[in-house]
Structures are given as C-alpha cells and as structure tokens.
Design a protein around this motif. Structure first.
Motif, PDB file in Angstrom:
ATOM      1  N   ASP A 393       0.806  -1.222   0.000  1.00  0.00           N
ATOM      2  CA  ASP A 393       0.000   0.000   0.000  1.00  0.00           C
ATOM      3  C   ASP A 393       0.839   1.273   0.000  1.00  0.00           C
ATOM      4  O   ASP A 393       0.358   2.355   0.342  1.00  0.00           O
ATOM      5  CB  ASP A 393      -0.962   0.012   1.190  1.00  0.00           C
ATOM      6  CG  ASP A 393      -0.241   0.006   2.534  1.00  0.00           C
ATOM      7  OD1 ASP A 393       1.013  -0.031   2.554  1.00  0.00           O
ATOM      8  OD2 ASP A 393      -0.924   0.028   3.576  1.00  0.00           O
ATOM      9  N   THR A 394       2.091   1.166  -0.423  1.00  0.00           N
ATOM     10  CA  THR A 394       2.989   2.323  -0.419  1.00  0.00           C
ATOM     11  C   THR A 394       2.413   3.492  -1.207  1.00  0.00           C
ATOM     12  O   THR A 394       2.375   4.633  -0.731  1.00  0.00           O
ATOM     13  CB  THR A 394       4.364   1.940  -1.009  1.00  0.00           C
ATOM     14  OG1 THR A 394       4.890   0.829  -0.294  1.00  0.00           O
ATOM     15  CG2 THR A 394       5.327   3.107  -0.917  1.00  0.00           C
ATOM     16  N   LYS A 397      -0.993   4.999   0.211  1.00  0.00           N
ATOM     17  CA  LYS A 397      -0.791   5.882   1.355  1.00  0.00           C
ATOM     18  C   LYS A 397      -0.467   7.300   0.916  1.00  0.00           C
ATOM     19  O   LYS A 397      -0.852   8.267   1.574  1.00  0.00           O
ATOM     20  CB  LYS A 397       0.316   5.327   2.250  1.00  0.00           C
ATOM     21  CG  LYS A 397      -0.105   4.128   3.096  1.00  0.00           C
ATOM     22  CD  LYS A 397       1.060   3.653   3.956  1.00  0.00           C
ATOM     23  CE  LYS A 397       0.630   2.516   4.868  1.00  0.00           C
ATOM     24  NZ  LYS A 397       1.771   1.991   5.675  1.00  0.00           N
ATOM     25  N   ARG A 398       0.271   7.432  -0.187  1.00  0.00           N
ATOM     26  CA  ARG A 398       0.575   8.773  -0.696  1.00  0.00           C
ATOM     27  C   ARG A 398      -0.704   9.493  -1.112  1.00  0.00           C
ATOM     28  O   ARG A 398      -0.929  10.655  -0.760  1.00  0.00           O
ATOM     29  CB  ARG A 398       1.543   8.684  -1.879  1.00  0.00           C
ATOM     30  CG  ARG A 398       2.938   8.231  -1.512  1.00  0.00           C
ATOM     31  CD  ARG A 398       3.926   8.444  -2.650  1.00  0.00           C
ATOM     32  NE  ARG A 398       5.271   8.157  -2.167  1.00  0.00           N
ATOM     33  CZ  ARG A 398       5.932   7.017  -2.390  1.00  0.00           C
ATOM     34  NH1 ARG A 398       5.368   6.063  -3.114  1.00  0.00           N
ATOM     35  NH2 ARG A 398       7.149   6.839  -1.901  1.00  0.00           N
ATOM     36  N   GLU A 400      -3.686   8.927  -0.156  1.00  0.00           N
ATOM     37  CA  GLU A 400      -4.574   9.154   0.981  1.00  0.00           C
ATOM     38  C   GLU A 400      -4.231  10.441   1.739  1.00  0.00           C
ATOM     39  O   GLU A 400      -5.062  10.965   2.489  1.00  0.00           O
ATOM     40  CB  GLU A 400      -4.526   7.961   1.934  1.00  0.00           C
ATOM     41  CG  GLU A 400      -5.228   6.734   1.381  1.00  0.00           C
ATOM     42  CD  GLU A 400      -5.174   5.545   2.325  1.00  0.00           C
ATOM     43  OE1 GLU A 400      -6.229   4.923   2.549  1.00  0.00           O
ATOM     44  OE2 GLU A 400      -4.078   5.241   2.851  1.00  0.00           O
ATOM     45  N   LYS A 401      -3.031  10.954   1.527  1.00  0.00           N
ATOM     46  CA  LYS A 401      -2.641  12.210   2.177  1.00  0.00           C
ATOM     47  C   LYS A 401      -3.232  13.432   1.471  1.00  0.00           C
ATOM     48  O   LYS A 401      -3.197  14.536   2.035  1.00  0.00           O
ATOM     49  CB  LYS A 401      -1.114  12.325   2.206  1.00  0.00           C
ATOM     50  CG  LYS A 401      -0.416  11.289   3.068  1.00  0.00           C
ATOM     51  CD  LYS A 401       1.101  11.440   2.964  1.00  0.00           C
ATOM     52  CE  LYS A 401       1.831  10.356   3.725  1.00  0.00           C
ATOM     53  NZ  LYS A 401       3.312  10.460   3.562  1.00  0.00           N
TER      54      LYS A 401
END
Length: 431
Positions: A393-394, A397-398, A400-401
């Motif tokens: 999920d690297t 996660k980006r 999602e910010k």
C-alpha cells in the motif's frame, strides 16, 4: 438544459458507439449469489485496470455494472491520454512534498507507457496515435507553456516537451486562435470505447466475471467480508472496490459527497478527407489552457471530434450540436457550416480541488475524482488500488494524504456555487 436520458441498457448515440457497433455485445445480469476474492463496482477504465491487475495476480474478480461496459465517461470521453492530473502537479507537491510528488509523477509516466503496452499485449484495435498539443489562446498564457516546459525539465526530470511558437504553429494545428503550443510526445489519443471494450475482453480472458444491468444497491460487512446486493443477486467478497465515480450515488454517500457531477459535451463532424488532415497536420490531440477549455482531435476516418463546455447544474444542452458549433467555428473558421453528424454529452466526477480521490476504509477501496482528465490517471488508479489489495500500500498511502473535502452546500448548493465560480473564471479569460 436537459438531463441525460440514455437508457442503461444501451449506449448513448455517440460517434464512438456508432463506429464500434460491431463490437458491442450484452453481458448477463447477475442472478443469485456469488463468492469472490474481489468485487469491483463499475466497469469503466478505473475498475477494469484494477480488475486486470488482480486477475493477473490470480484473484477471483467479479465486476458489477449498472448499465453497459464503458457506458459512462470511459466510453464517451475525448480520448486524450494526457500526462498528469486535472489539478496539475503543484497542488500535489504542496500537500505531499517534492519526493512523494515525484513518485506520483513517475506513476503517471509509467501509466502512459502501460497503455501502449496493453494495446500491444492484448492486440486492442483502438486507433492509437502519439502526441498532444497544449495551446495558448491568450498571449499572456504563453508563459504557462514555457513555465511548464522549464518546470517539467528541471523539476520533474522530463525534457521531452517541445515549444512551438506562432510562426511554426500552422504546421501543427491550422487555427488562427492560438499563440503557441507545447508538444508532448509521451501523450496520445485513442478511441475510448474501442479501448474499454478491448480491456474488457482481456479481463474476461483472465477469468474476470462481468455482469451488466446489475446495479449495486447496498453493501454491508459480514465478519471480515463484504456482501454487495443487487436487484436479483449478491456478491460476497473479501474486498470491495468502488469505481463507479459520478454514478456511485447513494451506494456510498460519504464518497459521493466528495465529487460533483459536471456535464460536458462533444460533437463529431462529417468525414473531412484532405480538409481534415490540414486542420491538424501533426495528428496530435489538442487542448487549450483556458479555464473552460476546448479540446479536439481527428478520428481515424477523418472527422473532427471537438469537445468543450460544461455545466455544473447537472444538465445537457437540448441541442448539443447547436451549442458546440460556435466554439468549433471560432477555432476553425474554415469549417463554418460544416455538417455535424453526432453530438453527445456525459458527466465527469470533479473533486473540490481537482485532486484525485483514492483511498480505503477497512476492506473497501475506491478511486474517483478524475475531474475530466482520466485516461491516464485511471490507469494509475488501477495500479495503486491493485497493489494495495495485494499487500503493497505504499502508493495508496501517498494518495490518501491528499485532502478531498466534501463540497460545501451539499447536493443542493454545490452545483450553483461551482457554476458561479466557473462564471468568474470564464469572464477573467475573456477580459
């Protein structure tokens, strides 16, 4: 203005549907209960890219489509595969910082390459052509082109952009409207409905089960799994992917509140023969850098496919051809009175800040908010969601910010407020 009236069981009367008529076939409606690893709601670009990657990894995937495969924006759009997102890169960098924004930029360039690779791998006949021209209508906006060329090279490591000044421009696009252009060789254009049907066939060969006329009505958790209900069936799965974008509606209200349906329109001229080839000698697709932009390209059979205009109030012009003709003839006065064979419209899913909205909540994942700029970003979304579902999920996660708040005013006021903002920027372009 008239609301869209196209029945869910047939494609809209577009040039794309007419020119791909021999490839259109109906798929079954879901009947009864199914079990799957992943259920994808929405059979457009984002859903298909996600399903393809998951199927390639051995997952059992079921897709639910309320209408027909590619019925929405994926099968009606301008067909322009342009690098980047609707918001461009600076807002993403402002929220994430340069290093993480650079990783997202690499995803974008990788997606542009992936599209070409999938066309070759699956032998998809979709009229692909290389090249995109970003043009300036106003002299003061030429600086946007030169600034992006410099920023792309020095800041993002992309030196492939070519500036074309006014004296050279007629060799690329024969219109008096433009002051300069920026050519991007990594972009391109295609027949979107033929492409989405090609992706569908590839997914089905990998074992993806696709059900049309099977709107997802509700979903609920059952232990660590999710059950999705349709009118005549259900799917029980480990993971749910929401890829219905503007058509998500009440199926997930929290996600729907983050996007606004915006209408946009296109026309297709009669076949123009040699006259058409002289309009865009470069063969590239073209957009301008006005706030409310025009975009166009030549089809394989020599028509000018011309789009633009938008409405934030949920409707479509009653006569799309008449509504679009003045803009087309402003760009190409030599086409005054040209016959327009097709006119159609559709809805795009805009976020408040035009940044993409990818995320997850438990075992529910989503990708939306392509804001009218989705051919390449949907490919990015498919990779990001699939990798996260498969354990990495690297990249998710980006994304999602990125902040994508609900539209102020709710469903009742969001459209009028955005329309007022659009009017301001349109006036600024004019005066």
């Amino acid at each position: 203005m008239a609301l869209e009236t196209t029945p869910l069981n047939r494609y809209p009367d577009s040039y794309y549907a007419a020119s791909a008529a021999d490839r259109l076939r109906e798929r079954p409606t879901l009947q009864g209960a199914l079990d799957a690893d992943v259920c994808v709601v929405g059979a457009g670009f984002a859903g298909l890219y996600t399903a393809l990657r998951l199927a390639e990894a051995g997952k059992k995937v079921v897709m639910l489509e309320a209408a027909r495969v590619g019925w929405g924006a994926s099968g009606r759009n301008g067909g322009q595969a342009i690098l980047g997102f609707s918001c461009d890169m600076p807002p993403i960098e402002a929220q994430l910082g340069r290093d993480e924004a650079m990783e997202i930029w690499k995803l974008v360039r990788g997606a542009a390459l992936e599209i070409r690779q999938r066309i070759a791998q699956h032998q998809i006949d979709c009229d692909w052509r290389d090249g995109h021209l970003w043009t300036a209508v106003l002299p003061r906006r030429v600086k946007l082109l030169t600034d992006w060329q410099e920023e792309a090279s020095q800041h993002w490591g992309y030196s492939g952009l070519q500036l074309i000044d006014k004296p050279q421009l007629r060799d690329w696009v024969d219109s008096p409207r433009y002051q300069a252009a920026l050519y991007d060789p990594e972009a391109g254009h295609l027949h979107p409905l033929k492409y989405v049907l090609g992706l569908t066939a590839a997914a089905e060969r990998l074992g993806v089960s696709i059900y049309e006329q099977s709107a997802a009505i509700s979903h609920q958790s059952q232990g660590d799994r999710v059950v999705i209900t349709t009118a005549q069936g259900s799917v029980r799965c480990d993971t749910l992917v929401l890829a219905a974008n503007v058509y998500l509606g009440d199926f997930d209200r929290d996600r729907s509140r983050r996007i606004l349906p915006v209408g946009t329109f296109m026309v297709a001229t009669e076949p123009l023969g040699e006259r058409g080839a002289k309009l865009v000698p470069s063969g590239a697709c073209v957009t301008d850098n006005q706030f409310v932009l025009d975009y166009f390209r030549l089809s394989q059979d020599g028509r000018l496919l011309f789009g633009g205009g938008c409405t934030y109030l949920g409707g479509m012009p009653r006569d799309i051809k008449a509504a679009m003709r003045p803009a087309l003839e402003k760009v190409f006065p030599q086409l005054k009175g040209v016959q327009l064979d097709y006119g159609w419209g559709g809805l795009i899913d805009c976020t408040l800040r035009r940044t993409p909205d990818f995320g997850r909540r438990g075992n529910v994942y989503w990708a939306q908010g392509f804001s009218g700029h989705g051919v390449i970003p949907t490919c990015v979304a498919g990779r990001v969601l699939a990798e996260a579902i498969l354990g990495d999920d690297t990249q998710l996660k980006r994304f999602e910010k990125l902040s994508n708040p609900p539209f102020p005013g709710g469903r009742l006021l969001a459209g009028p407020m955005e329309a007022a903002g659009k009017f301001f920027y349109r006036m600024r372009d004019l005066f």
